[in-house]
Every structure is written in structure tokens, then in C-alpha cells.
Design an enzyme around this catalytic site. Structure first.
Site, PDB file in Angstrom:
ATOM      1  N   GLU A  89       0.838  -1.198   0.000  1.00 35.18           N
ATOM      2  CA  GLU A  89       0.000   0.000   0.000  1.00 35.18           C
ATOM      3  C   GLU A  89       0.875   1.251   0.000  1.00 35.18           C
ATOM      4  O   GLU A  89       1.881   1.319   0.712  1.00 35.18           O
ATOM      5  CB  GLU A  89      -0.871  -0.048   1.260  1.00 35.18           C
ATOM      6  CG  GLU A  89      -1.604   1.205   1.621  1.00 35.18           C
ATOM      7  CD  GLU A  89      -2.212   1.123   3.011  1.00 35.18           C
ATOM      8  OE1 GLU A  89      -3.145   1.891   3.280  1.00 35.18           O
ATOM      9  OE2 GLU A  89      -1.758   0.278   3.835  1.00 35.18           O
ATOM     10  N   LEU A  91       1.374   4.974   1.157  1.00 29.33           N
ATOM     11  CA  LEU A  91       0.911   5.923   2.161  1.00 29.33           C
ATOM     12  C   LEU A  91       1.646   7.242   1.949  1.00 29.33           C
ATOM     13  O   LEU A  91       2.879   7.258   1.841  1.00 29.33           O
ATOM     14  CB  LEU A  91       1.188   5.395   3.575  1.00 29.33           C
ATOM     15  CG  LEU A  91       0.472   4.108   3.984  1.00 29.33           C
ATOM     16  CD1 LEU A  91       0.974   3.631   5.346  1.00 29.33           C
ATOM     17  CD2 LEU A  91      -1.036   4.302   4.006  1.00 29.33           C
ATOM     18  N   ASP A 205      14.932  -2.409  12.762  1.00 32.06           N
ATOM     19  CA  ASP A 205      15.756  -1.348  12.163  1.00 32.06           C
ATOM     20  C   ASP A 205      15.044  -0.016  12.301  1.00 32.06           C
ATOM     21  O   ASP A 205      14.856   0.717  11.331  1.00 32.06           O
ATOM     22  CB  ASP A 205      16.022  -1.675  10.687  1.00 32.06           C
ATOM     23  CG  ASP A 205      17.053  -0.744  10.052  1.00 32.06           C
ATOM     24  OD1 ASP A 205      17.833  -0.111  10.798  1.00 32.06           O
ATOM     25  OD2 ASP A 205      17.076  -0.643   8.812  1.00 32.06           O
TER      26      ASP A 205
END
Length: 302
Positions: A89, A91, A205
Site C-alpha cells: 500500500e 501511504l 531497524d
């Protein structure tokens, strides 16, 4: 690439003329589907990219399954014309403000606590079901019964092995491999005396470049997930820019610091500096050496 995405998703797409970063090692593009959904696609032609993207896909799925902190919805990985890729997706993200920083701190704590809600953790070992990559380098996520063994062997020792195999013949590399690492390996258990580490799902991370906000909600991305010590994530948030006080205040309200927390930060920083040395070379040598010495100094106070 359009044909490969269309075949995977069974929907028509078009590439948008939008400049966007894929991070330090990948290129990226945005595509729009015929029903006006936006897709973020990262791609890389290097050997090992398939493993890297699959690890990211599974990491996003794992974080998303906790229903705690927002991540981009992972969709698929694939290969076409010499390029490995991951689809997720899209964003539209901007930098974290203070409100979203506090929200992220609280939600990250919820994510770290998610596996520990009952009397016994749902996952009671350290590791992950697939290999993940921190940057481009793979991480050994073999399931392990105790955190010390996992962290020493699957994180630090593996980075030392990578360092040994590269073409650098500097005196600094020799010092780390033949002197600093054997000394540190012997004293690491002292940093964990008096605490019991239970497996939390960690991002892996979480430096400041891997968090943002979208539509007034905090979001994290580019994970290298595994089940480990929750402090591992907090240590990475203090590197390369760090997060706001609001983030840490919200986090520590839910998961207070334990004895020796500040000293263990240096141990966890060491992994990231070694990883950056192995990725990018000499510019991280001094940071790695300094962090080894911080660990030795911290040991004196334990």
C-alpha cells in the site's frame, strides 16, 4: 513492471510520475490501479533481493497482525525482467509531529508487549520464521531458546564473520576481529544479569528514517522483524537522529527501563555500526571502534 503487477494482482495499473525514495539500497515507484488505489513498489536487481523483499513482506504481515502500530499493507513480491520487487500500500507520509511521536511510543510499547500478554508468551523462542535483511544484508533468524545466544551468535558474530570476509585489510579491522570482539564476547552475559528477556516482536531497524505519520497517524516501515529483546528497537531509535522526548516518555510509561538499560544500549548500537561498516565501508570504522570501547567502559560499572 506494469504487466507483472497486473498479472499478480489481476488489475490494470499505470505508473505515476512521482519522485519517491526506496531507501538506501532500492529504487521505488508509485502505481495507480484502475479503481484508484495507490501502490508503492520497491525493486532491486541484485542477487539476494528476493530474500530481502520476502523478509520485508513477512515482517510487515507480522507487525500488522499485532493491531498495534500502523504499517503499509503488504501485498505481494515478484520478479520480472531482471528485477525483484515488493508491492505494498502507498501511504503519503510526512515527518512525525509531537502528537504522533507520542502515539508511536505508546503503540511501539504495545507491539513489544503483544506477545507477552498471557502467563506464557505465544512465541517462546527468539528468531523469526523467515530470514530478514537489515539493509541488504541477511540476518540469521534461526529459532533459539535464549536471547544471549541469539544476539551473540546470530547478530554480532555474524557481522564479525562478514567483516572477516571483506577485502578491508586495515589495522582497525584486525583490532576488532582479533582483540575487541573476543574480549567483548566473554563479558556480554554480565550486561544481562538480573533481568529476564522474553521474546517481543521487534521492528529490527527502527532508526528515525523508518517512521513517519500519515493522516495524523504514526506509521513505521522498512522492517527487519524478529522476536527479540524490546530494548533492541529502542537502541536503534537513538541512532542517526533519534526520536523526540514525547516518543520516549510515552514508551517508558508502558515499559519502564530495567537495571543496566543504558549500558545495553551500547551493545545494541554495536550491531548497527558493524552492519553499516559491512554495508558502506570505512566511514563507519571509527563509530564501531568507539562503540566497542563504550561497551568496555560500561562493563566497569556493572
Amino acid at each position: 513492471m506494469e504487466n507483472a503487477i497486473e498479472n499478480l494482482l489481476n488489475v490494470k495499473v499505470k505508473k505515476l510520475n512521482k519522485s519517491i525514495s526506496g531507501g538506501c539500497v532500492n529504487s521505488a515507484s508509485v502505481y495507480q490501479t484502475e479503481d484508484n488505489k495507490l501502490l508503492f513498489v520497491k525493486q532491486n536487481s541484485n542477487d539476494g533481493s528476493e530474500k530481502m523483499f520476502y523478509g520485508e513482506l513477512e515482517s510487515l504481515k507480522a507487525i500488522r497482525s499485532t493491531k498495534t502500530v500502523l504499517v503499509p499493507n503488504p501485498i505481494a513480491t515478484g520478479y520480472t525482467d531482471g528485477q525483484y520487487f515488493i508491492i505494498m500500500e502507498y501511504l503519503n507520509m510526512t515527518s512525525l509531529n509531537k502528537i504522533c511521536s507520542a502515539e508511536l511510543g505508546s503503540q511501539l510499547a504495545d507491539m513489544h508487549l503483544n506477545n507477552l500478554q498471557g502467563e506464557q508468551p505465544n512465541i517462546n523462542q527468539f528468531g523469526f520464521h523467515v530470514e530478514t535483511c537489515c539493509g541488504f544484508l541477511p540476518q540469521n533468524n534461526t529459532w533459539t531458546n535464549d536471547w544471549l545466544t541469539f544476539f551473540i551468535e546470530n547478530r554480532l558474530a555474524y557481522q564479525i564473520q562478514l567483516l572477516q570476509s571483506n577485502s578491508d585489510h586495515s589495522s582497525s579491522k584486525k583490532k576488532v576481529i582479533e582483540n575487541y570482539w573476543p574480549q567483548l564476547k566473554q563479558i556480554i552475559p554480565k550486561f544481562f544479569e538480573g533481568i529476564k528477556v522474553k521474546p517481543s516482536l521487534v521492528h529490527g531497524d527502527l532508526w528515525s528514517g523508518n517512521a513517519a505519520q500519515t493522516n495524523l497517524k504514526s506509521v513505521i516501515f522498512d522492517p527487519a522483524a524478529f522476536y527479540g529483546h524490546h530494548e533492541y528497537d529502542i537502541a536503534s531509535t537513538t541512532l542517526f537522529g533519534g526520536y523526540s522526548n514525547e516518543f520516549y516518555d510515552a514508551y517508558f510509561r508502558k515499559i519502564p527501563k530495567e537495571n543496566g538499560f543504558e549500558y545495553r544500549m551500547s551493545l545494541y548500537h554495536l550491531f548497527h555500526y558493524l552492519n553499516h561498516w559491512n554495508h558502506f565501508g570505512g566511514q563507519y570504522i571509527s563509530s564501531t571502534i568507539n562503540t566497542f570501547e563504550e561497551c568496555f567502559n560500561a562493563y566497569k560499572y556493572l
